[in-house]
Design a protein around this motif. Structure first.
Motif, PDB file in Angstrom:
ATOM      1  N   ARG A 214       0.836  -1.208   0.000  1.00 39.92           N
ATOM      2  CA  ARG A 214       0.000   0.000   0.000  1.00 39.92           C
ATOM      3  C   ARG A 214       0.868   1.255   0.000  1.00 39.92           C
ATOM      4  O   ARG A 214       0.584   2.219  -0.694  1.00 39.92           O
ATOM      5  CB  ARG A 214      -0.911   0.003   1.215  1.00 39.92           C
ATOM      6  N   HIS A 215       1.919   1.227   0.806  1.00 41.90           N
ATOM      7  CA  HIS A 215       2.824   2.373   0.861  1.00 41.90           C
ATOM      8  C   HIS A 215       3.460   2.607  -0.516  1.00 41.90           C
ATOM      9  O   HIS A 215       3.588   3.750  -0.957  1.00 41.90           O
ATOM     10  CB  HIS A 215       3.909   2.158   1.920  1.00 41.90           C
ATOM     11  N   GLY A 216       3.831   1.523  -1.192  1.00 37.87           N
ATOM     12  CA  GLY A 216       4.399   1.635  -2.537  1.00 37.87           C
ATOM     13  C   GLY A 216       3.414   2.246  -3.526  1.00 37.87           C
ATOM     14  O   GLY A 216       3.791   3.086  -4.346  1.00 37.87           O
ATOM     15  N   LYS A 217       2.148   1.847  -3.436  1.00 37.85           N
ATOM     16  CA  LYS A 217       1.113   2.430  -4.312  1.00 37.85           C
ATOM     17  C   LYS A 217       0.947   3.920  -4.025  1.00 37.85           C
ATOM     18  O   LYS A 217       0.760   4.724  -4.938  1.00 37.85           O
ATOM     19  CB  LYS A 217      -0.217   1.708  -4.133  1.00 37.85           C
ATOM     20  N   TYR A 218       0.997   4.275  -2.755  1.00 38.72           N
ATOM     21  CA  TYR A 218       0.885   5.679  -2.342  1.00 38.72           C
ATOM     22  C   TYR A 218       2.044   6.500  -2.922  1.00 38.72           C
ATOM     23  O   TYR A 218       1.841   7.557  -3.526  1.00 38.72           O
ATOM     24  CB  TYR A 218       0.849   5.759  -0.814  1.00 38.72           C
ATOM     25  N   LEU A 219       3.273   5.999  -2.778  1.00 37.92           N
ATOM     26  CA  LEU A 219       4.440   6.717  -3.311  1.00 37.92           C
ATOM     27  C   LEU A 219       4.384   6.823  -4.833  1.00 37.92           C
ATOM     28  O   LEU A 219       4.756   7.847  -5.407  1.00 37.92           O
ATOM     29  CB  LEU A 219       5.737   6.039  -2.866  1.00 37.92           C
ATOM     30  N   LYS A 220       3.891   5.775  -5.489  1.00 38.16           N
ATOM     31  CA  LYS A 220       3.752   5.797  -6.956  1.00 38.16           C
ATOM     32  C   LYS A 220       2.733   6.861  -7.367  1.00 38.16           C
ATOM     33  O   LYS A 220       2.957   7.625  -8.313  1.00 38.16           O
ATOM     34  CB  LYS A 220       3.319   4.415  -7.455  1.00 38.16           C
ATOM     35  N   ALA A 221       1.610   6.941  -6.646  1.00 36.00           N
ATOM     36  CA  ALA A 221       0.595   7.955  -6.942  1.00 36.00           C
ATOM     37  C   ALA A 221       1.145   9.359  -6.730  1.00 36.00           C
ATOM     38  O   ALA A 221       0.891  10.267  -7.523  1.00 36.00           O
ATOM     39  CB  ALA A 221      -0.647   7.723  -6.079  1.00 36.00           C
ATOM     40  N   ILE A 222       1.943   9.538  -5.687  1.00 33.89           N
ATOM     41  CA  ILE A 222       2.561  10.844  -5.424  1.00 33.89           C
ATOM     42  C   ILE A 222       3.482  11.231  -6.580  1.00 33.89           C
ATOM     43  O   ILE A 222       3.458  12.367  -7.050  1.00 33.89           O
ATOM     44  CB  ILE A 222       3.326  10.821  -4.084  1.00 33.89           C
ATOM     45  N   GLU A 223       4.270  10.280  -7.014  1.00 34.02           N
ATOM     46  CA  GLU A 223       5.195  10.531  -8.120  1.00 34.02           C
ATOM     47  C   GLU A 223       4.433  10.832  -9.408  1.00 34.02           C
ATOM     48  O   GLU A 223       4.749  11.791 -10.115  1.00 34.02           O
ATOM     49  CB  GLU A 223       6.093   9.311  -8.317  1.00 34.02           C
ATOM     50  N   ASP A 224       3.420  10.035  -9.714  1.00 36.54           N
ATOM     51  CA  ASP A 224       2.634  10.228 -10.940  1.00 36.54           C
ATOM     52  C   ASP A 224       1.938  11.586 -10.964  1.00 36.54           C
ATOM     53  O   ASP A 224       1.767  12.185 -12.030  1.00 36.54           O
ATOM     54  CB  ASP A 224       1.586   9.123 -11.094  1.00 36.54           C
ATOM     55  N   LEU A 225       1.535  12.076  -9.803  1.00 37.96           N
ATOM     56  CA  LEU A 225       0.831  13.361  -9.719  1.00 37.96           C
ATOM     57  C   LEU A 225       1.780  14.531  -9.454  1.00 37.96           C
ATOM     58  O   LEU A 225       1.339  15.648  -9.219  1.00 37.96           O
ATOM     59  CB  LEU A 225      -0.242  13.288  -8.625  1.00 37.96           C
ATOM     60  N   HIS A 226       3.082  14.245  -9.453  1.00 39.66           N
ATOM     61  CA  HIS A 226       4.120  15.273  -9.252  1.00 39.66           C
ATOM     62  C   HIS A 226       3.953  16.009  -7.921  1.00 39.66           C
ATOM     63  O   HIS A 226       4.097  17.233  -7.843  1.00 39.66           O
ATOM     64  CB  HIS A 226       4.143  16.262 -10.417  1.00 39.66           C
ATOM     65  N   LEU A 227       3.648  15.243  -6.889  1.00 39.69           N
ATOM     66  CA  LEU A 227       3.510  15.810  -5.541  1.00 39.69           C
ATOM     67  C   LEU A 227       4.684  15.423  -4.661  1.00 39.69           C
ATOM     68  O   LEU A 227       4.618  15.521  -3.444  1.00 39.69           O
ATOM     69  CB  LEU A 227       2.208  15.300  -4.895  1.00 39.69           C
ATOM     70  N   ASP A 228       5.783  14.979  -5.283  1.00 32.05           N
ATOM     71  CA  ASP A 228       6.888  14.381  -4.533  1.00 32.05           C
ATOM     72  C   ASP A 228       7.928  15.381  -4.036  1.00 32.05           C
ATOM     73  O   ASP A 228       9.106  15.124  -4.033  1.00 32.05           O
ATOM     74  CB  ASP A 228       7.550  13.269  -5.342  1.00 32.05           C
ATOM     75  N   VAL A 229       7.468  16.527  -3.571  1.00 30.64           N
ATOM     76  CA  VAL A 229       8.354  17.514  -2.965  1.00 30.64           C
ATOM     77  C   VAL A 229       7.888  17.714  -1.524  1.00 30.64           C
ATOM     78  O   VAL A 229       6.713  17.892  -1.262  1.00 30.64           O
ATOM     79  CB  VAL A 229       8.291  18.863  -3.736  1.00 30.64           C
ATOM     80  N   GLY A 230       8.802  17.645  -0.592  1.00 29.69           N
ATOM     81  CA  GLY A 230       8.449  17.845   0.807  1.00 29.69           C
ATOM     82  C   GLY A 230       8.143  16.542   1.514  1.00 29.69           C
ATOM     83  O   GLY A 230       8.415  15.455   1.008  1.00 29.69           O
ATOM     84  N   LEU A 231       7.565  16.650   2.702  1.00 24.25           N
ATOM     85  CA  LEU A 231       7.226  15.475   3.498  1.00 24.25           C
ATOM     86  C   LEU A 231       6.194  14.619   2.787  1.00 24.25           C
ATOM     87  O   LEU A 231       5.211  15.129   2.274  1.00 24.25           O
ATOM     88  CB  LEU A 231       6.646  15.894   4.848  1.00 24.25           C
ATOM     89  N   LEU A 232       6.422  13.303   2.769  1.00 27.61           N
ATOM     90  CA  LEU A 232       5.511  12.388   2.105  1.00 27.61           C
ATOM     91  C   LEU A 232       4.989  11.312   3.034  1.00 27.61           C
ATOM     92  O   LEU A 232       3.869  10.860   2.894  1.00 27.61           O
ATOM     93  CB  LEU A 232       6.207  11.707   0.918  1.00 27.61           C
ATOM     94  N   ALA A 233       5.827  10.847   3.945  1.00 28.19           N
ATOM     95  CA  ALA A 233       5.456   9.723   4.794  1.00 28.19           C
ATOM     96  C   ALA A 233       4.447  10.162   5.848  1.00 28.19           C
ATOM     97  O   ALA A 233       4.672  11.124   6.578  1.00 28.19           O
ATOM     98  CB  ALA A 233       6.693   9.137   5.464  1.00 28.19           C
TER      99      ALA A 233
END
Length: 133
Positions: free
Chosen positions: A27-46
């Protein structure tokens, strides 16, 4: 009261989001993939567990979910588990969206230590007026 109910429900859902997404590596991997796909991967993610006594943890988690809500929704949509459908419905509800929007600015107001004291501000204004006179 309605405001305490909104507060309780908003933070209950934040805890549930944390438990579901961070509860398994897949599930965490799917969440990180969605963040990357939506270009939200800047800043705190976890996502972080909420604490009954530490508002700082609630504040950080609210900020992450608020910023990454599209990725959370995308991630949960991809999961085919019965209990996740209820969570997805709850966080898609306007009440949760309103709660997160409402509490964001309240929890991110500067703390008393970060605000300049009125005495220091008025003293510096008085000093400037004296210098200019």
């Amino acid at each position: 009261s309605a405001s305490s109910s909104l507060c309780s429900r908003t933070f209950e859902l934040l805890q549930e989001i944390y438990a579901v997404i961070e509860g398994s590596p897949q599930r965490h991997g799917k969440y990180l993939k969605a963040i990357e796909d939506l270009h939200l991967d800047v800043g705190l993610l976890a996502l972080q567990p909420l604490s009954g006594t530490r508002w700082a943890a609630r504040r950080v988690n609210l900020r992450i979910v608020h910023r990454c809500l599209p990725a959370v929704l995308e991630c949960l949509t991809q999961m085919n588990e019965v209990h996740i459908a209820g969570l997805l419905k709850s966080i898609s509800d306007p009440t949760f969206v309103f709660g997160s929007e409402f509490f964001m600015p309240l929890l991110w107001l500067p703390t008393q230590r970060q605000r300049p004291s009125k005495l220091k501000t008025s003293t510096s204004l008085l000093q400037r007026k004296t210098l200019l006179a």
